[in-house]
Write a protein that holds these residues in place. Structure first.
Motif, short mmCIF file in Angstrom:
data_model
loop_
_atom_site.label_atom_id
_atom_site.label_comp_id
_atom_site.label_asym_id
_atom_site.label_seq_id
_atom_site.Cartn_x
_atom_site.Cartn_y
_atom_site.Cartn_z
N SER A 1 27.88 2.45 48.64
CA SER A 1 29.17 2.12 48.02
C SER A 1 30.13 1.53 49.04
CB SER A 1 29.79 3.38 47.40
OG SER A 1 29.00 3.89 46.37
N TRP B 1 31.64 -2.27 49.17
CA TRP B 1 33.10 -2.40 49.19
C TRP B 1 33.56 -3.27 50.36
CZ3 TRP B 1 37.41 -1.44 46.45
CH2 TRP B 1 38.64 -1.34 47.12
N ARG C 1 37.56 1.38 54.56
CA ARG C 1 37.32 2.66 53.88
C ARG C 1 38.64 3.38 53.59
NH1 ARG C 1 33.74 5.46 58.49
NH2 ARG C 1 32.85 3.37 58.39
N LEU D 1 39.84 1.97 50.42
CA LEU D 1 39.02 2.51 49.32
C LEU D 1 39.52 3.90 48.93
CD1 LEU D 1 36.61 2.50 47.38
CD2 LEU D 1 35.16 3.26 49.29
N ALA D 2 39.80 4.74 49.91
CA ALA D 2 40.31 6.09 49.64
C ALA D 2 41.65 6.05 48.93
CB ALA D 2 40.42 6.87 50.94
N SER E 1 41.19 4.19 45.24
CA SER E 1 40.41 4.96 44.27
C SER E 1 41.05 6.31 43.95
CB SER E 1 38.99 5.19 44.79
OG SER E 1 39.00 6.06 45.91
N MET F 1 40.46 9.05 45.30
CA MET F 1 39.42 10.08 45.30
C MET F 1 39.39 10.88 46.60
SD MET F 1 37.73 10.25 42.47
CE MET F 1 39.27 9.94 41.61
N TRP F 2 39.99 10.32 47.67
CA TRP F 2 39.86 10.95 48.98
C TRP F 2 41.21 11.02 49.67
CZ3 TRP F 2 35.10 12.86 49.28
CH2 TRP F 2 34.12 12.23 48.54
N LEU G 1 36.09 11.79 53.57
CA LEU G 1 35.15 10.76 53.12
C LEU G 1 34.06 10.54 54.16
CD1 LEU G 1 36.03 7.41 51.39
CD2 LEU G 1 34.47 7.43 53.32
N ASN H 1 33.69 13.36 42.81
CA ASN H 1 34.40 12.37 43.64
C ASN H 1 33.45 11.25 44.08
OD1 ASN H 1 36.18 14.58 43.52
ND2 ASN H 1 37.16 13.96 45.41
N THR I 1 33.84 7.47 42.90
CA THR I 1 34.04 6.46 43.95
C THR I 1 33.06 5.31 43.77
OG1 THR I 1 34.79 8.15 45.51
CG2 THR I 1 34.09 6.05 46.44
N TYR J 1 34.06 3.24 40.91
CA TYR J 1 35.24 2.45 41.27
C TYR J 1 34.82 1.18 42.03
CZ TYR J 1 39.86 1.21 43.02
OH TYR J 1 41.03 0.53 43.30
#
Length: 541
Positions: free
Chosen positions: A447, A451, A459, A462-463, A466, A468-469, A483, A500, A504, A507
């Motif tokens: 993932s 990304w 990253r 991304l956190a 999303s 998620m983190w 993450l 999660n 992710t 996402y």
């Protein structure tokens, strides 16, 4: 802005191997040093510590002379001997540096990951910091700036534990460079200012000035031209008086870039001319590629596309095999110039060459992804060729034994009631649990890879996007520690947050290019993970 290549190479060799055995004389040609070292080795006791250190020095001398084949041959011979873990570390590290110098980045990563394990075995913090630094430089060259940033932070933490101010200052410079290149400009400013303070405390004014110019580059990217110019002006007199012509050349080039950004063409021409005069004072016949690019941009703005294209082609002739940001800018500028002058066939040819380079870059990224899986203990190592025959014999014998055991188990099970057969369930659950852990890491790694490739984001983004983190702040820098624990089996939590992970991955699929070659594979992995998760609800939370 681009990293100073000389500075990066310096970082790779910033740790000494050991005290010199060969007594090198730097004032003469390196060939003389090689001959002296070989004579010294012939008088030493074979397989002694002194002989080992001298041969290691000889390998380094071969590399400095440009003969990497001889350097690698010397190192491979050393590696075939019975060595201590510390000696294995030094030899493997030199092989990694040689691979790096040949731009064999994936191969150099393999070597440096080996040195990382050896450093851990030795419980040597200095070696661990050194390896983190080496790995970071390679990931940086591969364009994986997030991983490089994490490794530099680890190197910095170790330097703080050892109270090594020099190493802290150098690593802060590296952190500043990475933060600048991923446009975390405020983080870059913090790192460069801390590095400048440490260099000044240590009395190293040359490095302090180098850091100030790096800081000026950040202000240039923030379009704060006056701040950038003021910083450069505070260092130029000192640089010229001290004979630091390389750094002075870099400063003049930045002034030319600022002038171009402000559309002050005459001023840009003046600074470029000054940069060339300063560059001529350096004992180096290499062409400054960044200066070529800036001069070509000036020619384009002046309407002289013919001269601009000559300069751009000259730059590409030196850089066409390098998948770097600098090479990309050369390709883009050349295609634009050819299009403006209505050379459409030439522009198409340039774009095709650019696309070829990007495909190679994609292949390198795929290789890096596979290496990450191997380092996360998901992919097994391939058996060595010289053990192939023994491996085949063992495989046949093992197959025979397994066949006998399975036959026995089948006969035993058929003669027992059904409730005894059900006793196998716990072991199957254990297998499912291990499969799940491996798949979690693979889903997260893939993932993140998709990304970074398709969105050109980090990253951290991304956190954040999303949701998620959790994003933490350590020493003024953004981190995603939770993450990052999901990218290797050894750091994976005992009770992973599987929801999660799946959210992710979804996402990434929803926000990235659906035509990416690994999207279908990621969807299959998600489905498999969901099945495994439902099969072991007691394990996942």
């Amino acid at each position: 802005m681009f990293l100073n290549i000389v500075f990066i190479i310096f970082l790779l060799f910033s740790y000494p191997i050991s005290a010199s055995v060969c007594e090198q004389n730097k004032s003469v040609d390196i060939t003389s040093d090689i001959l002296t070292c070989k004579q010294k080795i012939s008088k030493l006791k074979p397989h002694s510590t002194a002989s080992f250190e001298a041969k290691l020095e000889l390998a380094v001398l071969y590399r400095q002379a440009g003969d990497l084949a001889l350097a690698n041959s010397e190192l491979e011979q050393l590696l075939s001997q019975s060595l201590s873990i510390s000696q294995q570390y030094h030899v493997t590290r030199q092989l990694g540096i040689n691979a790096y110098r040949q731009r064999g980045y994936i191969q150099s990563l393999t070597y440096f990951h080996k040195t990382q394990k050896l450093a851990t075995q030795l419980k040597n913090l200095t070696y661990e910091g050194q390896t983190s630094n080496d790995l970071a430089n390679v990931y940086q060259a591969l364009g994986d700036l997030d991983t490089a940033l994490t490794l530099f932070l680890n190197s910095y933490d170790i330097a703080k534990q050892l109270n090594d101010l020099k190493r802290q200052a150098v690593t802060l410079n590296n952190l500043g460079n990475i933060s600048r290149d991923i446009n975390q400009l405020d983080d870059a400013i913090v790192s460069f200012r801390q590095a400048h303070l440490l260099h000044t405390q240590l009395g190293n004014q040359t490095k302090a000035n180098h850091t100030l110019i790096s800081l000026a580059e950040v202000f240039f990217k923030k379009l704060q031209f006056d701040k950038a110019i003021n910083l450069i002006n505070t260092t130029l007199t000192q640089l010229n008086n001290s004979g630091a012509h390389t750094q002075a050349s870099r400063a003049y080039l930045l002034l030319a870039e600022i002038a171009l950004a402000q559309n002050k063409l005459n001023e840009a021409q003046k600074w470029l001319a000054t940069q060339k005069r300063t560059r001529s004072l350096i004992q180096n016949d290499k062409v400054d590629q960044r200066a070529l690019l800036i001069e070509a941009k000036l020619k384009q703005l002046e309407g002289n596309d013919t001269e601009a294209q000559v300069l751009l082609k000259q730059g590409l002739a030196k850089n066409h095999n390098q998948n770097s940001q600098l090479t990309e800018l050369f390709y883009i500028a050349l295609a634009q110039s050819q299009q403006q002058s209505k050379q459409y066939r030439d522009a198409l040819s340039t774009l095709e060459d650019y696309n070829t380079m990007l495909r190679q870059n994609r292949a390198d990224t795929a290789n890096l992804y596979q290496l990450r899986l191997k380092q996360a203990d998901i992919l097994p190592n391939k058996p060595q060729h010289n053990y192939l025959t023994l491996y085949n014999v063992l495989a046949v014998f093992s197959a025979f034994i397994v066949g006998v055991l399975l036959s026995y188990k089948y006969l035993a099970q058929t003669s027992k009631p059904l409730n005894t057969v059900n006793n196998a369930a716990p072991s199957e659950a254990i297998d499912t649990e291990q499969d799940t852990r491996q798949l979690i890491v693979e889903v997260m790694t893939l993932s993140l890879s998709i990304w970074e490739q398709t969105s050109s984001k980090t990253r951290i983004e991304l956190a954040e996007e999303s949701k998620m983190w959790k994003v933490n702040i350590d020493d003024g820098r953004l981190r995603v520690r939770t993450l990052e624990r999901y990218l290797a089996i050894k750091t994976l939590p005992k009770k992973p947050r599987w929801r999660n992970i799946i959210k992710t991955a979804h996402y990434v699929i929803n926000h990235c290019n659906e035509e990416h070659e690994d999207i279908h594979k990621l969807k299959q992995q998600i489905q498999k993970l969901e099945i495994l998760a439902k099969a072991s609800p007691h394990y996942l939370t």
